[in-house]
Each structure stands twice: as C-alpha cells, then as structure tokens.
Design an enzyme around this catalytic site. Structure first.
Site, short mmCIF file in Angstrom:
data_model
loop_
_atom_site.label_atom_id
_atom_site.label_comp_id
_atom_site.label_asym_id
_atom_site.label_seq_id
_atom_site.Cartn_x
_atom_site.Cartn_y
_atom_site.Cartn_z
N CYS A 69 0.82 -1.23 0.00
CA CYS A 69 0.00 0.00 0.00
C CYS A 69 0.85 1.27 0.00
O CYS A 69 0.35 2.36 -0.25
CB CYS A 69 -0.93 0.02 1.19
SG CYS A 69 -2.11 -1.32 1.17
N ASN A 78 -10.06 -0.11 0.11
CA ASN A 78 -8.60 0.00 0.10
C ASN A 78 -8.07 -0.54 -1.23
O ASN A 78 -8.07 -1.76 -1.43
CB ASN A 78 -8.03 -0.79 1.29
CG ASN A 78 -6.52 -0.76 1.36
OD1 ASN A 78 -5.85 -0.31 0.43
ND2 ASN A 78 -5.96 -1.27 2.44
N HIS A 90 -3.41 7.33 2.51
CA HIS A 90 -3.81 6.02 2.00
C HIS A 90 -5.17 5.68 2.61
O HIS A 90 -5.40 5.90 3.81
CB HIS A 90 -2.76 4.98 2.39
CG HIS A 90 -3.18 3.58 2.15
ND1 HIS A 90 -3.76 3.18 0.97
CD2 HIS A 90 -3.13 2.47 2.95
CE1 HIS A 90 -4.03 1.88 1.05
NE2 HIS A 90 -3.66 1.43 2.24
N1 ACO Z 1 -18.16 -8.21 9.86
C1 ACO Z 1 -18.57 -8.45 11.13
N2 ACO Z 1 -17.73 -8.74 12.13
C2 ACO Z 1 -16.41 -8.78 11.84
C3 ACO Z 1 -15.92 -8.55 10.55
C4 ACO Z 1 -16.84 -8.26 9.54
N3 ACO Z 1 -16.49 -8.02 8.27
N4 ACO Z 1 -14.57 -8.67 10.57
C5 ACO Z 1 -14.23 -8.95 11.84
N5 ACO Z 1 -15.35 -9.05 12.60
C6 ACO Z 1 -15.47 -9.34 14.02
C7 ACO Z 1 -14.23 -10.02 14.58
O1 ACO Z 1 -14.30 -11.42 14.37
C8 ACO Z 1 -14.32 -9.64 16.04
O2 ACO Z 1 -15.21 -10.52 16.68
P1 ACO Z 1 -14.90 -11.03 18.18
O3 ACO Z 1 -14.88 -9.79 19.02
O4 ACO Z 1 -16.04 -11.93 18.44
O5 ACO Z 1 -13.57 -11.70 18.08
C9 ACO Z 1 -14.96 -8.26 16.03
O6 ACO Z 1 -15.58 -8.13 14.74
C10 ACO Z 1 -13.96 -7.14 16.19
O7 ACO Z 1 -12.89 -7.40 15.29
P2 ACO Z 1 -11.62 -6.53 15.28
O8 ACO Z 1 -10.58 -7.16 14.43
O9 ACO Z 1 -11.28 -6.16 16.70
O10 ACO Z 1 -12.19 -5.24 14.54
P3 ACO Z 1 -11.47 -3.89 14.37
O11 ACO Z 1 -12.27 -2.82 14.98
O12 ACO Z 1 -10.01 -3.99 14.72
O13 ACO Z 1 -11.54 -3.70 12.79
C11 ACO Z 1 -10.21 -3.90 10.79
C12 ACO Z 1 -10.93 -4.64 11.93
C13 ACO Z 1 -11.24 -3.10 10.04
C14 ACO Z 1 -9.57 -4.92 9.88
C15 ACO Z 1 -9.15 -2.98 11.40
O14 ACO Z 1 -8.36 -3.70 12.31
C16 ACO Z 1 -8.26 -2.35 10.37
O15 ACO Z 1 -8.69 -1.53 9.58
N6 ACO Z 1 -6.96 -2.67 10.39
C17 ACO Z 1 -6.02 -2.07 9.47
C18 ACO Z 1 -6.01 -2.79 8.15
C19 ACO Z 1 -5.15 -2.02 7.17
O16 ACO Z 1 -5.03 -0.83 7.24
N7 ACO Z 1 -4.51 -2.67 6.23
C20 ACO Z 1 -3.71 -1.82 5.32
C21 ACO Z 1 -2.67 -2.46 4.71
S1 ACO Z 1 -3.20 -3.43 3.40
C22 ACO Z 1 -1.83 -3.74 2.38
O17 ACO Z 1 -0.77 -3.22 2.52
C23 ACO Z 1 -1.97 -4.77 1.34
#
Ligand code: ACO
Length: 347
Positions: free
Chosen positions: A129, A299, A269
C-alpha cells in the site's frame, strides 16, 4: 521570480531541479460491489459493521480486468491530462503487488506495450500500500540528474483476486483500481519537496500471503488452502499505522523546512476511515483539508493515493502552491510520505 516553466527540452542531460505532477488519471473496474452483497454471499457481516469500522460502503472489483488493463487506462488519462504526447514518456514505474503474471513480465512492460511505446525502461516496484509513495521518490530521484524527463508513475492493485472470499476480516477491506501521474520538470521550488520512506521488516508476518511463492509453491495438496490468500493481523496493522503516520510526516516536513501548520491538503492512503480521522486530528487539520474516498473504493492498496490525487485535482481542490502531504502504510510493513508543493499550469 521566474513565472515561466523552466523545463529545458533541448538539453537532455541538464539537471531538472524541481520535479512535480504535471498530469493525473485513474481507472476502475466495471463491477461495483456494495457491502450488502457480502451478506448475500453468505458472509457473517453487515453493511452497518463495515461502514462503522472502516468507512467503506462499496468497492470496485476486477472480474475481467487485470492490473495492466487498469494501469494502461489510468496512464492514458494522465498523459492526456498532462497535455503531452505519449512519446515524451521516457520511463515507466509501476507500484503493484498484484501483477497480471506471477513472476514476469512486469506490469510496467505490459503498460509500455499497451501504450505503444518501446525501449524506454519499465519496471514494477513492490511496497504494497506504500508503493505509490516509494515510486514517486524513486522516479524523482531518477529524474534529478536529468537522465529522465517525463516519467509515468502508476499505482495499481487488484487485491480482490488475492482475498479469501470466505474471510470477512479481510475481503471487505479491499477494492481494485489504478491511479497514474506524469512527473515532469516544474517551476523552481515546486513539485516533490521531500519524502520519508521506511519499513519494519521484522513485522512482515502481520500482513502476508503465506503460500504460492517460492517458499511454499502451490501444489495439488495445498491449492485449496486459505493460506494462498491475504492473511492480516488487522489490529496490529491498525496500531502500526496510527503510531507511524504522524511521525513519518513530521520527519519529512522537517526535511522540507515546513511545519504541520503549513499543510494545505492531506491525501492519506485509504485503508480505514478511523485511521484517517486519527491522523487528521493529530496533524491539526480540518475535515475540508483531508481527502476521503474510502466509502466509494475501499482500500485499493498502491492505487489509493494516486486515485485520490486524481479526484482531488479534478475537483479543483489542489491549488497552485498548496503544500500537499500524502502518506501510505501497508504490508512489509512499509510506510512513507511525499510532500509536494502543487504545481498547476492553469494558475
Ligand atoms: N463483519 C462483522 N464482524 C467482523 C468482521 C466483519 N467483516 N470482521 C471482523 N469481525 C469481528 C471479529 O471477528 C471480532 O469478533 P470477536 O470480538 O467476536 O472476536 C470483532 O468483529 C472485532 O474485530 P476486530 O478485528 O477487533 O475489529 P477492528 O475494529 O479492529 O476492525 C479492521 C478490523 C477493520 C480490519 C481494522 O483492524 C483495520 O482496519 N486494520 C487495518 C487494516 C489495514 O489498514 N490494512 C492496510 C494495509 S493493506 C496492504 O498493505 C496490502
């Protein structure tokens, strides 16, 4: 102060001191994919969860298209926008981690062929990214001694093809697309003022496609394994992003002899709306000073900043002399920022 563009076309080996964006373009796949469609596919998720946690409402998904198709379309628009003839392009740098073919040829070479160009150098750069940020610095460095005068820099990814469509924690995040810029000589003092690039390789496992490479090639036994798709520790990447963004920008601002208060416009980004909002607050910027289009595209990895730059330029949000800060972070884990003094020939 000189008001005319000092590009010296007739002196191929003369030094071009100021290099900036002279044209932008973008291209998206045909298929729009809304959040509800994941629910229709049987994923345990909802539009509400995705919007609240990420800000994403829809994304474009490449079905027929490959990275090179999108890259060529975006490049053609950037060349048109730069008002140059494509024969003036003397190098092509493509940031991508999802090329048409697994090893070679590079998307850069496919773009060269698709544009009907020949013999100019063309290559891919892999920084996930952060790829577009890295590519801007690499291209500008190649241009500073005057060897290259008009370089096409493209950010393109089709990561939907590398997502496990049963993994709700990853597939909802990514969209496909391409953004392109033409870099050229601009008025002295304008263009790319400073970059700060970095990587934390020790954390490579936080975002990885575990198999399908040389370490563990695909076989009849593992072909159906979910490990052939993107595996991400979302929380770790989130923390990494919020910890690094402001720090890397401050370092680059210092290099450019600027302060946070000098920032006119911020193009981050587009990975998560909450990450963007955190950075906006830390940088002391208003919502009007930040470009956000994650709701529409998700993204798009290496394409995200280039797409956003093209949209912002098209909307007239980038004014001549504005200090534009871009920032990226992603797999590697890589990070980086470019600081530009926007040059507009339409001033
Ligand atoms: N729908 C519903 N529930 C979900 C989903 C979904 N799509 N995805 C995860 N959950 C659940 C999880 O299983 C978890 O359940 P649990 O509490 O029972 O375990 C709960 O939701 C909370 O999950 P978290 O992972 O804590 O959610 P978070 O608020 O951290 O959001 C996310 C997750 C959106 C992925 C976030 O962590 C994020 O944006 N991270 C950064 C990702 C990123 O920026 N990547 C960029 C680089 S990509 C590249 O370079 C190729």
């Amino acid at each position: 102060m000189a008001t005319k563009n000092p590009i010296i076309k007739d002196a191929p080996n003369s030094v071009v001191r100021s290099i900036g964006v002279i044209g932008t373009g973008r291209a998206l796949p045909q298929k729009v994919f809304k959040n509800d469609e994941f629910v229709n596919l049987g994923l345990d998720t909802s539009d509400e969860w995705i919007v609240e946690r990420t800000g994403i409402k829809q994304r474009y998904i490449a079905k027929e298209e490959c990275a090179s198709d999108l890259a060529i379309a975006a490049a053609n628009k950037a060349i048109l926008n730069a008002k140059i003839d494509k024969s003036e392009i003397d190098c092509i740098v493509v940031a991508t981690t999802s090329p048409d073919y697994p090893l070679f040829p590079s998307v850069g070479c496919l773009v060269q062929s698709g544009l009907g160009l020949t013999d100019i150098p063309a290559f891919d750069l892999s920084a996930a990214c952060t790829g577009f940020i890295y590519a801007m610095e690499v291209a500008t460095s190649m241009m500073r001694n005057g060897t290259y005068r008009k370089v096409l820099v493209i950010g393109v990814d089709t990561l939907s093809k590398y997502c496990d469509w049963k993994d709700r924690s990853v597939v909802i995040l990514f969209g496909d697309g391409a953004g392109a810029v033409v870099l050229g000589g601009v008025e002295d003092g304008y263009g790319l003022l400073a970059s700060q690039l970095g990587a934390k390789g020790k954390d490579w496992e936080k975002l990885v496609v575990p198999i399908g490479g040389a370490k563990e090639p695909l076989t009849a036994e593992n072909i159906s394994s979910p490990d052939r798709y993107i595996k991400m520790d979302g929380k770790a990447v989130y923390k990494f992003a919020v910890n690094i963004i402001v720090d890397v920008i401050e370092k680059a601002l210092e290099k450019a002899n600027l302060k946070k208060e000098d920032i006119s416009f911020f193009i981050p980004h587009q990975a998560n709306k909450r990450i963007i909002e955190y950075a906006r607050e830390k940088l002391g910027l208003s919502t009007e000073q930040v470009y956000v289009n994650i709701d529409t595209y998700g993204n798009t990895s290496a394409a995200s900043i280039a797409i956003a730059m093209d949209e912002a330029a098209e909307k007239g949000l980038l004014k001549n002399g504005d200090i534009i800060v871009t920032v990226g972070f992603g797999a590697g884990l890589t990070y980086g920022t470019n600081i530009l003094k926007w040059y507009s020939s339409k001033k």
